[in-house]
Design a protein around this motif. Structure first.
Motif, PDB file in Angstrom:
ATOM      1  N   THR A 117     -60.092  -6.280  47.744  1.00  0.00           N
ATOM      2  CA  THR A 117     -58.466  -6.612  47.358  1.00  0.00           C
ATOM      3  C   THR A 117     -58.516  -8.109  47.579  1.00  0.00           C
ATOM      4  N   ASP A 118     -58.667  -8.346  45.865  1.00  0.00           N
ATOM      5  CA  ASP A 118     -58.570 -10.001  45.744  1.00  0.00           C
ATOM      6  C   ASP A 118     -56.821 -10.742  45.971  1.00  0.00           C
ATOM      7  N   ILE A 119     -56.958 -11.409  47.183  1.00  0.00           N
ATOM      8  CA  ILE A 119     -55.160 -11.471  47.530  1.00  0.00           C
ATOM      9  C   ILE A 119     -55.142 -12.531  47.070  1.00  0.00           C
ATOM     10  N   ARG A 120     -55.688 -13.291  45.921  1.00  0.00           N
ATOM     11  CA  ARG A 120     -55.082 -14.820  45.053  1.00  0.00           C
ATOM     12  C   ARG A 120     -54.038 -14.419  44.397  1.00  0.00           C
ATOM     13  N   GLY A 121     -52.989 -15.245  44.892  1.00  0.00           N
ATOM     14  CA  GLY A 121     -52.050 -15.260  44.055  1.00  0.00           C
ATOM     15  C   GLY A 121     -50.619 -14.463  44.955  1.00  0.00           C
ATOM     16  N   GLN A 122     -51.254 -14.208  46.208  1.00  0.00           N
ATOM     17  CA  GLN A 122     -50.709 -13.033  46.569  1.00  0.00           C
ATOM     18  C   GLN A 122     -49.866 -13.907  48.186  1.00  0.00           C
ATOM     19  N   GLU A 123     -50.817 -14.998  47.932  1.00  0.00           N
ATOM     20  CA  GLU A 123     -50.991 -16.193  50.013  1.00  0.00           C
ATOM     21  C   GLU A 123     -50.106 -15.784  50.690  1.00  0.00           C
ATOM     22  N   SER A 124     -48.828 -15.555  49.990  1.00  0.00           N
ATOM     23  CA  SER A 124     -48.365 -15.926  51.134  1.00  0.00           C
ATOM     24  C   SER A 124     -46.706 -14.581  51.448  1.00  0.00           C
ATOM     25  N   GLN A 125     -47.323 -13.561  50.838  1.00  0.00           N
ATOM     26  CA  GLN A 125     -47.475 -12.052  51.469  1.00  0.00           C
ATOM     27  C   GLN A 125     -47.867 -11.625  52.740  1.00  0.00           C
ATOM     28  N   TYR A 126     -48.962 -13.076  53.675  1.00  0.00           N
ATOM     29  CA  TYR A 126     -49.901 -12.365  54.528  1.00  0.00           C
ATOM     30  C   TYR A 126     -48.781 -13.596  55.545  1.00  0.00           C
ATOM     31  N   ASN A 127     -49.104 -12.988  56.692  1.00  0.00           N
ATOM     32  CA  ASN A 127     -48.356 -13.793  58.254  1.00  0.00           C
ATOM     33  C   ASN A 127     -49.621 -13.382  59.208  1.00  0.00           C
ATOM     34  N   LEU A 128     -49.026 -14.566  60.017  1.00  0.00           N
ATOM     35  CA  LEU A 128     -50.211 -14.106  61.750  1.00  0.00           C
ATOM     36  C   LEU A 128     -49.246 -12.998  62.616  1.00  0.00           C
ATOM     37  N   ASP A 129     -47.672 -13.008  62.246  1.00  0.00           N
ATOM     38  CA  ASP A 129     -47.551 -11.624  63.714  1.00  0.00           C
ATOM     39  C   ASP A 129     -47.727 -10.440  62.796  1.00  0.00           C
ATOM     40  N   ASP A 130     -47.524 -10.035  61.396  1.00  0.00           N
ATOM     41  CA  ASP A 130     -47.864  -8.625  60.652  1.00  0.00           C
ATOM     42  C   ASP A 130     -49.235  -8.756  60.667  1.00  0.00           C
ATOM     43  N   HIS A 131     -50.230  -9.558  60.317  1.00  0.00           N
ATOM     44  CA  HIS A 131     -51.400  -8.492  59.867  1.00  0.00           C
ATOM     45  C   HIS A 131     -52.378  -9.470  59.944  1.00  0.00           C
ATOM     46  N   ALA A 132     -52.805 -10.533  61.174  1.00  0.00           N
ATOM     47  CA  ALA A 132     -53.703 -11.312  62.081  1.00  0.00           C
ATOM     48  C   ALA A 132     -54.113 -12.049  60.928  1.00  0.00           C
ATOM     49  N   PHE A 133     -53.769 -12.600  59.578  1.00  0.00           N
ATOM     50  CA  PHE A 133     -54.548 -13.397  59.515  1.00  0.00           C
ATOM     51  C   PHE A 133     -53.267 -14.283  58.332  1.00  0.00           C
ATOM     52  N   GLN A 134     -54.127 -15.794  57.451  1.00  0.00           N
ATOM     53  CA  GLN A 134     -52.932 -16.404  56.964  1.00  0.00           C
ATOM     54  C   GLN A 134     -53.192 -17.097  56.042  1.00  0.00           C
ATOM     55  N   CYS A 135     -52.882 -17.598  55.199  1.00  0.00           N
ATOM     56  CA  CYS A 135     -53.367 -18.405  53.920  1.00  0.00           C
ATOM     57  C   CYS A 135     -52.914 -19.821  54.182  1.00  0.00           C
ATOM     58  N   LEU A 136     -53.197 -20.600  53.853  1.00  0.00           N
ATOM     59  CA  LEU A 136     -52.099 -22.068  54.328  1.00  0.00           C
ATOM     60  C   LEU A 136     -53.436 -22.903  52.641  1.00  0.00           C
ATOM     61  N   PRO A 137     -53.084 -22.616  51.390  1.00  0.00           N
ATOM     62  CA  PRO A 137     -53.571 -23.160  50.330  1.00  0.00           C
ATOM     63  C   PRO A 137     -53.505 -24.778  49.849  1.00  0.00           C
ATOM     64  N   GLY A 138     -54.521 -25.719  50.255  1.00  0.00           N
ATOM     65  CA  GLY A 138     -54.419 -26.719  50.302  1.00  0.00           C
ATOM     66  C   GLY A 138     -53.631 -28.202  51.182  1.00  0.00           C
ATOM     67  N   ALA A 139     -53.459 -27.062  52.379  1.00  0.00           N
ATOM     68  CA  ALA A 139     -53.070 -27.867  53.625  1.00  0.00           C
ATOM     69  C   ALA A 139     -54.063 -28.378  54.118  1.00  0.00           C
ATOM     70  N   LEU A 140     -55.598 -28.231  53.294  1.00  0.00           N
ATOM     71  CA  LEU A 140     -56.100 -29.632  54.457  1.00  0.00           C
ATOM     72  C   LEU A 140     -57.468 -30.201  53.744  1.00  0.00           C
ATOM     73  N   SER A 141     -55.648 -31.864  52.974  1.00  0.00           N
ATOM     74  CA  SER A 141     -56.573 -32.276  51.991  1.00  0.00           C
ATOM     75  C   SER A 141     -57.016 -33.769  52.682  1.00  0.00           C
ATOM     76  N   GLY A 142     -57.881 -34.283  51.685  1.00  0.00           N
ATOM     77  CA  GLY A 142     -58.238 -35.841  51.575  1.00  0.00           C
ATOM     78  C   GLY A 142     -59.153 -35.702  53.266  1.00  0.00           C
ATOM     79  N   ILE A 143     -60.558 -35.044  53.355  1.00  0.00           N
ATOM     80  CA  ILE A 143     -60.756 -35.505  54.782  1.00  0.00           C
ATOM     81  C   ILE A 143     -62.127 -34.922  53.530  1.00  0.00           C
ATOM     82  N   PRO A 144     -62.664 -36.932  53.615  1.00  0.00           N
ATOM     83  CA  PRO A 144     -64.260 -37.158  53.520  1.00  0.00           C
ATOM     84  C   PRO A 144     -65.404 -35.909  53.846  1.00  0.00           C
TER      85      PRO A 144
END
Ligand code: OGA
Ligand code: FE
Length: 286
Positions: free
Chosen positions: A61-88
């Motif tokens: 399944t492609d989870i794009r668009g549903q990133e916020s439905q998943y978390n570490l406690d329930d699914h053992a993974f988590q998406c953080l879109p755009g959270a690592l910006s500004g790194i050369p």
């Protein structure tokens, strides 16, 4: 109008949506012996691994668009879109610069986004990139696995927390190993990372593998296929996106690890960029 058509053109190589792919799973040795794998050259006459890797077709399944439905406690993974910006981009060519510049960002990211986390100790990173300066670089890994067993995780705590009293106190609380995975030449066009939602994985399908390295022995996890597993990927990850992969958790009433593997994407166009990525491994306390 012009902007829209430019964007369409520049993103047209990115495979998206559900896809059927082949993954290399794990089957224990038929003689009932302990699974063993050599990280480097095996001793003369011994195979690099004594277990099987059956190739099995799974639908992702492609989870794009549903990133916020998943978390570490329930699914053992988590998406953080755009959270690592500004790194050369250049800093990822040097292990020293990764440690000096990227590690602090990862530490802060984990403290900010992992509920309960009060201390983070980063203990390893791997750069999957052919043009990397260091000899330790590697390629996408086409094998279904989880990185560590519970026993190996406790050993990492003992070896990376030098003071035994401090280590004992931390081992008495909650500790997790979490990988922060991100592309280095996104958006990803080839060899994306597949992962099975932790709540769909039966612990009896996860087998310890003795991992023999040059100077020490550790334990990794082989994962047997089970039709109950829910496999997914996050299409077109960008350099600013990161994926938290929980590899172990001392709290046992929640899914404690997310099996994962790179996959050859049958939709990658000819000349697709070979995927480059970094994963940083961290002990997360609390
Ligand atoms: C990991 C991992 C494989 C890959 O991040 O732990 O196994 O191909 N990655 O990126
Ligand atoms: Fe891994």
């Amino acid at each position: 109008m012009t902007i829209t058509s430019t964007m369409t053109a520049s993103t047209s190589n990115i495979p998206r949506g559900p896809v059927e792919v082949e993954l290399n799973f794990f089957e224990p040795p038929t003689d009932g012996g302990q699974p063993i794998q050599y990280a480097e050259e095996p001793p003369a006459g011994e195979p690099a691994a004594n277990y099987h890797r059956p190739v099995i077709q799974v639908t992702l399944t492609d989870i794009r668009g549903q990133e916020s439905q998943y978390n570490l406690d329930d699914h053992a993974f988590q998406c953080l879109p755009g959270a690592l910006s500004g790194i050369p981009d250049e800093i990822f060519l040097s292990d020293d610069q990764i440690k000096a510049t990227f590690y602090p960002k990862v530490e802060q990211l984990l403290l900010d986004h992992v509920e309960g986390a009060h201390r983070v100790v980063i203990f390893h990173h791997a750069v999957r990139m052919d043009r990397h300066n260091s000899p330790t670089h590697c390629k996408p890994l086409l094998a279904v696995h989880a990185d560590q067993t519970a026993q190996a995780s406790a050993a990492y705590v003992r070896s990376h927390i030098p003071d035994p009293t401090d280590a004992a106190a931390l081992l008495g609380g909650r500790y997790r190993i979490i990988n922060v995975w991100k592309p280095l030449n996104g958006p990803v066009e080839s060899s994306p990372l597949a992962f099975a939602s932790g709540n769909s994985v039966d612990a009896s399908d996860c087998f310890p593998i003795e991992l023999r390295l040059a100077s020490y022995t550790s334990e990794t996890v082989g994962v047997r296929y089970n039709p109950g597993q829910k496999w997914m990927y996050w299409s077109g990850m960008e350099n600013e996106d990161s994926l938290l992969l929980k590899c172990s958790d001392s709290k046992h009433d929640v899914p404690f690890q997310v099996p994962h593997s790179a996959f050859a994407d049958p939709r990658s166009p000819p000349g697709a960029k070979p995927r480059e990525s970094i994963e940083v491994r961290a002990l997360v306390f609390g």
